[in-house]
Design a protein around this motif. Structure first.
Motif, PDB file in Angstrom:
ATOM      1  N   ASN A   4      19.685  19.769  49.302  1.00  0.00           N
ATOM      2  CA  ASN A   4      21.035  20.242  48.979  1.00  0.00           C
ATOM      3  C   ASN A   4      21.701  19.380  47.905  1.00  0.00           C
ATOM      4  N   ILE A   7      20.204  20.589  44.620  1.00  0.00           N
ATOM      5  CA  ILE A   7      20.839  21.854  44.233  1.00  0.00           C
ATOM      6  C   ILE A   7      22.210  21.581  43.624  1.00  0.00           C
ATOM      7  N   THR A   8      23.018  20.795  44.311  1.00  0.00           N
ATOM      8  CA  THR A   8      24.372  20.490  43.853  1.00  0.00           C
ATOM      9  C   THR A   8      24.358  19.800  42.493  1.00  0.00           C
ATOM     10  N   ILE A  85      20.670  27.816  49.225  1.00  0.00           N
ATOM     11  CA  ILE A  85      20.827  26.771  50.248  1.00  0.00           C
ATOM     12  C   ILE A  85      20.121  27.186  51.535  1.00  0.00           C
TER      13      ILE A  85
END
Length: 165
Positions: A4, A7-8, A85
């Motif tokens: 995550n 990804i962010t 996600i």
């Protein structure tokens, strides 16, 4: 690295590169000025786009433009982020592709919210062989993401064929 967090960071990187490039363009170019980077083949031309891709929808009723160029894309981008996600089995190439698409999309939606239009500035003209409209880094991120998804789909389908054969 935590998935995550990856990804962010990738989405934020795409947004940041786009927004920084637009600030530089707005602060250094004159509106509609043509700057040759590589002859007439690659130019910087600052324009503002009230529409979507290649100005489509720029003459649309303001309410429809709000729905189709701000609300709907925001909902789609929210779903894309939710999807990447929640879908843990995405291969790395698809994950990066979706992050590029989301980051580029968010960057252009931000422009529409903050400025009511999107700043575009890249133009490529390869002498009749290939010619683009005027675009920006966010558009490039979305396009690269789509191409990566296409390759990922082709690669994964060939992999499945090899396994089942």
């Amino acid at each position: 690295m935590n998935r995550n967090l990856f990804i962010t960071l990738l989405i934020i990187f795409n947004i940041a590169i786009d927004q920084i490039s637009k600030v530089i363009v707005r602060n250094t170019l004159t509106f509609r000025e043509e700057v040759n980077v590589i002859g007439d083949y690659f130019q910087l031309i600052w324009v503002e786009n009230k529409g979507a891709f290649l100005g489509m929808g720029s003459d649309m009723d303001p309410t429809l433009r709000l729905i189709f160029l701000l609300i709907l894309p925001t909902l789609v981008l929210g779903y894309v982020i939710y999807y990447i996600i929640k879908t843990k089995e995405l291969d790395r190439l698809s994950l990066i592709a979706f992050c590029c698409i989301a980051g580029g999309g968010i960057a252009n939606v931000f422009d529409r919210i903050a400025f009511g239009q999107v700043t575009d500035f890249f133009f490529i003209n390869l002498g009749g062989v290939f010619k683009t409209g005027i675009f920006n880094i966010a558009d490039l991120s979305v396009t690269i993401g789509m191409v990566m998804l296409l390759f990922s789909g082709i690669f994964n389908s060939k992999k499945k064929e090899e396994i089942s054969a």
